[in-house]
Design an enzyme around this catalytic site. Structure first.
Site, PDB file in Angstrom:
ATOM      1  N   GLU A  93       0.845  -1.189   0.000  1.00  0.00           N
ATOM      2  CA  GLU A  93       0.000   0.000   0.000  1.00  0.00           C
ATOM      3  C   GLU A  93       0.886   1.247   0.000  1.00  0.00           C
ATOM      4  O   GLU A  93       1.948   1.277   0.609  1.00  0.00           O
ATOM      5  CB  GLU A  93      -0.875  -0.009   1.254  1.00  0.00           C
TER       6      GLU A  93
ATOM      7  N   LYS B 149      -9.607   1.594  -2.358  1.00  0.00           N
ATOM      8  CA  LYS B 149      -9.836   1.040  -1.021  1.00  0.00           C
ATOM      9  C   LYS B 149     -11.246   1.366  -0.532  1.00  0.00           C
ATOM     10  O   LYS B 149     -11.659   2.524  -0.493  1.00  0.00           O
ATOM     11  CB  LYS B 149      -8.793   1.623  -0.069  1.00  0.00           C
TER      12      LYS B 149
ATOM     13  N   CYS C 184      -5.192  -3.173   2.788  1.00  0.00           N
ATOM     14  CA  CYS C 184      -4.932  -2.938   4.203  1.00  0.00           C
ATOM     15  C   CYS C 184      -6.156  -3.132   5.101  1.00  0.00           C
ATOM     16  O   CYS C 184      -6.518  -4.261   5.411  1.00  0.00           O
ATOM     17  CB  CYS C 184      -4.316  -1.547   4.383  1.00  0.00           C
TER      18      CYS C 184
END
Length: 275
Positions: free
Chosen positions: A41, A113, A155
């Site tokens: 990330e 995300k 994440c």
């Protein structure tokens, strides 16, 4: 059997320097016979100072790190999953966006995300991703990669098993979980959550991570992992920067699912009733 490489980085506040590190990793991964490289990330910029970061952020079509990585992937004939880059979007905020790039240097898919991390930690650290970032709106599965059907997450998405279940039910073979986990949460949850997601979904998880002390003052946990459908850790890169390699045998998925066919046993969950 497919050989993959993971780049465990300590990304800083200078996109040009980060881009050089990424293109070197692409070259070295290809030289190591990897068919696909996975990066963490925020591979192009990791800076929690929004004013400083704003000076170097660009839209996707102007991002120099992305352009350099596409050129390097084509030159070295390797697929690339950029865990994410911070790119400007139309609403004035930033997207935390993954890129899947083929060996011709073409962007085959992107993913923003979904889940944003807003929290005050006991250590005194405070994170408010929603102040800067715009959440994604879709679930993405990429066909035709060297690791089969690749599901994309980033994440904090790791803490939402429904996303992984949806990707598994859409026939993903591998799910990527690029991350920049903090040290306290990494020590407590990183390994157990990633192993759980692989076991629940009955597939491979590839998690390239940030590591060490960064220029913006944060510390990240490292331990980039490759985990098989049984929950076995095939690669753990510990706390050092650099490249790691692992071999993925997609036949392992059917072997494990034959032993524990949990995906075939899923039923609609009725609404909870309070009695």
């Amino acid at each position: 059997m497919t050989r993959v490489a993971l780049f465990q980085a300590t990304t800083g506040i200078d996109p040009e320097a980060n881009g050089r590190a990424l293109t070197k990793a692409i070259e070295d991964a290809s030289a190591g016979s990897a068919e696909m490289l996975f990066t963490p990330e925020m591979s192009g910029l990791l800076d929690r100072d929004p004013a400083r970061a704003a000076k170097v952020l660009r839209a996707e079509d102007e991002d120099q790190v992305l352009a350099a990585c596409r050129e390097a992937a084509a030159r070295h004939r390797i697929w690339l999953h950029i865990g994410s880059l911070a790119v400007l979007v139309d609403n004035g905020k930033v997207a935390n966006r993954s890129f899947v790039i083929d060996r011709e240097g073409r962007v085959r898919a992107t993913y923003d995300k979904l889940h944003l991390f807003d929290v005050d930690l006991p250590t005194g650290e405070s994170w408010r991703e929603s102040n800067v970032y715009s959440p994604g709106a879709g679930v993405v599965l990429v066909n035709g990669t060297p690791v089969g059907k690749l599901g994309l997450t980033i994440c904090y998405d790791l803490r939402f098993p429904g996303l992984f279940a949806q990707l598994a039910e859409a026939a993903a073979d591998v799910i990527a979980v690029p991350a920049a986990f903090t040290v306290p949460t990494g020590k407590a949850h990183w390994h157990v959550l990633l192993r759980a997601r692989a076991i629940e979904a009955g597939l491979f998880v590839v998690a390239a991570a940030q590591v060490g002390h960064h220029e913006d003052g944060r510390n990240t946990f490292g331990h980039s992992l490759v985990i098989d459908p049984w929950g076995e850790v095939l690669l753990d890169m510990g706390e050092e920067q650099g490249l790691g390699f692992a071999d993925i045998d997609l036949k392992r998925i059917s072997d494990v699912r034959a032993r524990i066919p949990a995906l075939n046993h899923r039923r609609p969950i009725p609404q909870a009733v309070t009695l």
